[in-house]
Every structure is written in C-alpha cells, then in structure tokens.
Design an enzyme around this catalytic site. Sequence first.
Site, PDB file in Angstrom:
ATOM      1  N   TYR A 157       0.851  -1.198   0.000  1.00 45.86           N
ATOM      2  CA  TYR A 157       0.000   0.000   0.000  1.00 45.86           C
ATOM      3  C   TYR A 157       0.890   1.252   0.000  1.00 45.86           C
ATOM      4  O   TYR A 157       0.722   2.150  -0.840  1.00 45.86           O
ATOM      5  CB  TYR A 157      -0.922  -0.010   1.225  1.00 45.86           C
ATOM      6  CG  TYR A 157      -1.707   1.269   1.398  1.00 45.86           C
ATOM      7  CD1 TYR A 157      -2.814   1.537   0.596  1.00 45.86           C
ATOM      8  CD2 TYR A 157      -1.339   2.219   2.360  1.00 45.86           C
ATOM      9  CE1 TYR A 157      -3.527   2.722   0.738  1.00 45.86           C
ATOM     10  CE2 TYR A 157      -2.051   3.396   2.501  1.00 45.86           C
ATOM     11  CZ  TYR A 157      -3.144   3.646   1.693  1.00 45.86           C
ATOM     12  OH  TYR A 157      -3.844   4.824   1.835  1.00 45.86           O
ATOM     13  N   LYS A 161       1.356   4.261  -2.804  1.00 50.33           N
ATOM     14  CA  LYS A 161       1.089   5.661  -2.446  1.00 50.33           C
ATOM     15  C   LYS A 161       2.308   6.533  -2.720  1.00 50.33           C
ATOM     16  O   LYS A 161       2.178   7.716  -3.055  1.00 50.33           O
ATOM     17  CB  LYS A 161       0.645   5.748  -0.982  1.00 50.33           C
ATOM     18  CG  LYS A 161      -0.707   5.106  -0.713  1.00 50.33           C
ATOM     19  CD  LYS A 161      -1.839   5.907  -1.304  1.00 50.33           C
ATOM     20  CE  LYS A 161      -2.784   5.140  -2.137  1.00 50.33           C
ATOM     21  NZ  LYS A 161      -3.843   5.954  -2.734  1.00 50.33           N
TER      22      LYS A 161
HETATM   23  N1  LIG Z   1      -8.875   7.246   5.075  1.00 51.96           N
HETATM   24  C1  LIG Z   1      -7.598   7.399   5.349  1.00 51.96           C
HETATM   25  O1  LIG Z   1      -7.192   7.402   6.519  1.00 51.96           O
HETATM   26  C2  LIG Z   1      -6.596   7.607   4.225  1.00 51.96           C
HETATM   27  C3  LIG Z   1      -5.289   7.958   4.571  1.00 51.96           C
HETATM   28  C4  LIG Z   1      -4.357   8.145   3.571  1.00 51.96           C
HETATM   29  C5  LIG Z   1      -4.717   8.008   2.236  1.00 51.96           C
HETATM   30  N2  LIG Z   1      -5.985   7.670   1.905  1.00 51.96           N
HETATM   31  C6  LIG Z   1      -6.300   7.507   0.475  1.00 51.96           C
HETATM   32  O2  LIG Z   1      -7.491   8.190   0.140  1.00 51.96           O
HETATM   33  C7  LIG Z   1      -8.208   7.465  -0.860  1.00 51.96           C
HETATM   34  C8  LIG Z   1      -9.628   7.208  -0.371  1.00 51.96           C
HETATM   35  O3  LIG Z   1      -9.574   6.518   0.847  1.00 51.96           O
HETATM   36  P1  LIG Z   1     -10.866   6.193   1.721  1.00 51.96           P
HETATM   37  O4  LIG Z   1     -10.401   6.062   3.118  1.00 51.96           O
HETATM   38  O5  LIG Z   1     -11.960   7.118   1.370  1.00 51.96           O
HETATM   39  O6  LIG Z   1     -11.191   4.711   1.190  1.00 51.96           O
HETATM   40  P2  LIG Z   1     -12.537   3.859   1.252  1.00 51.96           P
HETATM   41  O7  LIG Z   1     -13.473   4.347   2.248  1.00 51.96           O
HETATM   42  O8  LIG Z   1     -12.097   2.433   1.317  1.00 51.96           O
HETATM   43  O9  LIG Z   1     -13.122   4.124  -0.215  1.00 51.96           O
HETATM   44  C9  LIG Z   1     -12.390   3.676  -1.327  1.00 51.96           C
HETATM   45  C10 LIG Z   1     -13.111   4.018  -2.604  1.00 51.96           C
HETATM   46  O10 LIG Z   1     -12.395   3.378  -3.692  1.00 51.96           O
HETATM   47  C11 LIG Z   1     -13.305   2.584  -4.437  1.00 51.96           C
HETATM   48  N3  LIG Z   1     -12.667   1.384  -4.977  1.00 51.96           N
HETATM   49  C12 LIG Z   1     -11.980   0.420  -4.286  1.00 51.96           C
HETATM   50  N4  LIG Z   1     -11.607  -0.558  -5.128  1.00 51.96           N
HETATM   51  C13 LIG Z   1     -12.054  -0.204  -6.358  1.00 51.96           C
HETATM   52  C14 LIG Z   1     -11.991  -0.819  -7.634  1.00 51.96           C
HETATM   53  N5  LIG Z   1     -11.399  -2.006  -7.805  1.00 51.96           N
HETATM   54  N6  LIG Z   1     -12.550  -0.194  -8.688  1.00 51.96           N
HETATM   55  C15 LIG Z   1     -13.195   0.995  -8.514  1.00 51.96           C
HETATM   56  N7  LIG Z   1     -13.283   1.620  -7.336  1.00 51.96           N
HETATM   57  C16 LIG Z   1     -12.734   1.026  -6.271  1.00 51.96           C
HETATM   58  C17 LIG Z   1     -14.403   2.200  -3.415  1.00 51.96           C
HETATM   59  O11 LIG Z   1     -15.629   1.952  -4.074  1.00 51.96           O
HETATM   60  P3  LIG Z   1     -16.318   0.525  -4.302  1.00 51.96           P
HETATM   61  O12 LIG Z   1     -16.107  -0.293  -3.076  1.00 51.96           O
HETATM   62  O13 LIG Z   1     -17.728   0.895  -4.594  1.00 51.96           O
HETATM   63  O14 LIG Z   1     -15.622  -0.024  -5.514  1.00 51.96           O
HETATM   64  C18 LIG Z   1     -14.530   3.479  -2.610  1.00 51.96           C
HETATM   65  O15 LIG Z   1     -15.372   4.392  -3.269  1.00 51.96           O
HETATM   66  C19 LIG Z   1      -7.421   6.177  -1.110  1.00 51.96           C
HETATM   67  O16 LIG Z   1      -6.615   6.327  -2.249  1.00 51.96           O
HETATM   68  C20 LIG Z   1      -6.557   6.039   0.125  1.00 51.96           C
HETATM   69  O17 LIG Z   1      -5.352   5.372  -0.143  1.00 51.96           O
HETATM   70  C21 LIG Z   1      -6.937   7.467   2.872  1.00 51.96           C
END
Ligand SMILES: NC(=O)c1ccc[n+]([C@@H]2O[C@H](COP(=O)([O-])OP(=O)(O)OC[C@H]3O[C@@H](n4cnc5c(N)ncnc54)[C@H](OP(=O)(O)O)[C@@H]3O)[C@@H](O)[C@H]2O)c1
Length: 266
Positions: A157, A161
């Site tokens: 992961y 990133k």
């Molecule tokens: N939350 C944190 O603490 C955090 C910290 C650092 C970075 N980030 C980054 O921010 C971004 C969003 O994170 P989040 O926490 O909002 O994640 P999340 O709640 O898991 O949501 C992830 C999104 O990506 C979509 N997704 C996953 N696999 C997919 C696939 N194969 N095809 C199409 N869509 C897909 C999911 O939709 P479906 O399930 O409907 O496909 C969902 O809409 C990510 O890139 C993550 O690495 C998050």
Amino acid sequence: MNSFKAKYGPWALITGASRGIGAEFARQCAERGLNVICIATNESLLKQQKEYIEKTYGIEAITVTLDLAREDILKVLRPITRNLEVGLLICNAGISSVRPFLDQDEDELLRQFYVNARAALLLARHYGQLMAQRTRGGIIMLSSASAMNGTAYAANYAGTKAYNLILGESLWYELKDHGVDVLGFMPGCTKTPGFEMHNPKPGTFVPVMGVERTVAEALKSLGKHPSRIAGSMNRLAYGVMGRLFSRRRAINTVSRSMKKIFNPFL
Ligand SMILES: NC(=O)c1ccc[n+]([C@@H]2O[C@H](COP(=O)([O-])OP(=O)(O)OC[C@H]3O[C@@H](n4cnc5c(N)ncnc54)[C@H](OP(=O)(O)O)[C@@H]3O)[C@@H](O)[C@H]2O)c1
C-alpha cells in the site's frame, strides 16, 4: 467558487466516489458547480450519491460502475467521456491493507497495485493529454502520509502511495507549462469506511480528520503546491521527522505506531 469552476470545470471525474474521501470530493466539486463523473464498483451506493448530489446542487452526475483493476479501463471510459470536457481528474480510488506482507496473497497485492497505481497512471495520461490540448485543467493524485517513508504492515500500500506522490509531483512540474495544475495529496488518518475497516485502536494518539476538512484542503491546495499533507498536526509531525530523523528512525517510528494503532491485525 466561480474561478474554481472556470479553471477546472465543467466536468470532474472522480474515482472511488461511492464512499469516504471520494464521495466527499464529488460533493464538494458539485458544491463548486462542477458536473461529476463518479466511478466505483458499488452500483447502489453510486446511485444514492448521484441522486443526492443532483438534487442538492442542481448539477449533472454520471455514474460508472467499473472495477479499476480491469485491464481495459480506458476502453470503457473513453466512449463515456468522449463528449464531456473533463477539467478535473481526481485519482482517489484505493485499496488499503494492514497486514504482514508475507501473509497477503499475490492476487490481492496485484489488485491493490492495479487500482492504486496502474489505474491512476492510465487516467492521468489520457485525461492529462486532453487537458494539455485545452491548456486548462487539474489532476489530484491521492497519496498518503505512508508515502513519506517505509511503513511496515502496509508495505505494498505504502509503495503504491509513494508512486502516486512522485507521479503527481513530477507531473506538477511537467504539466504546468501546459496550463494543467497537478497535486500529490497525502491524507493522514481520515475517518472513512476504508479506515475504520482496519479497527484502529481507540485512544491511540494520532489525529483523525473528517472527510470534509481533508477534501477542502486538497481542493484549496490544487494550483498552489506540488504536494501537500492534510492537517497542520500531520504537516508538523512529518516535517519534524523528515528534517530531524534518519530514514531508519522514521521507518521504525512509523512502523511501531502501525502496530500500536492496528494491534489486533498484527
Ligand atoms: N482514510 C484514510 O485514513 C486515508 C489515509 C491516507 C490516504 N488515503 C487515500 O485516500 C483514498 C480514499 O480513501 P478512503 O479512506 O476514502 O477509502 P474507502 O473508504 O475504502 O473508499 C475507497 C473508494 O475506492 C473505491 N474502490 C476500491 N476498489 C475499487 C476498484 N477495484 N474499482 C473501482 N473503485 C474502487 C471504493 O468503491 P467501491 O467499493 O464501490 O468499488 C470506494 O469508493 C485512497 O486512495 C486512500 O489510499 C486514505
């Protein structure tokens, strides 16, 4: 608001817009008057998102149910977006994991790599080319604070990133002469379904941000910085670590806190 739309409208394409940070990106883009193309795999969540956004903000929302791990994502998206001017691309979809590297199977790791890195690469090139032709547009690459240094128990992961971050920063320089703003954006811990799924231990001292502030910071930073860490506490912590810690010490510190926060998994 109007200048945002003039610069990055009329359409924003957001991957992973069915929930979490991506759903909030879609909402805040709509609030700024942009039409949105929301991509994810969960069709019913996308439908709810479309109904809410169109009703609340009076813009147009298109949903695309697409697995971004597929080989042919551009073959699917090109015809859908051919007649739409995508002025803002937000590569947000991501699969996170907190597990020892050797316990994860090859397919799972490759799927993560495809969604987090490969899809972002293909989309940035395709829509970046179209934006450069119009000499206008913006691209946001969702990275993570884990891109700053090696992060045990999230090795693949963190690697994807780091790719997002360096691709974004490199394109920030390369595309600015074409009128396209690019940002590598690094959320810290943000309260989303994806974050909560890993059962972070309550009471561990790490600032957890809400999606509203995280996304507002990203949209505000586009066109101002090549990359940005979300949240002043995170910026301070990673700034100090970057300046005062050796790589070894930074990796040890971050990896130990992974164990503390996500203890049941490790
Ligand atoms: N939350 C944190 O603490 C955090 C910290 C650092 C970075 N980030 C980054 O921010 C971004 C969003 O994170 P989040 O926490 O909002 O994640 P999340 O709640 O898991 O949501 C992830 C999104 O990506 C979509 N997704 C996953 N696999 C997919 C696939 N194969 N095809 C199409 N869509 C897909 C999911 O939709 P479906 O399930 O409907 O496909 C969902 O809409 C990510 O890139 C993550 O690495 C998050």
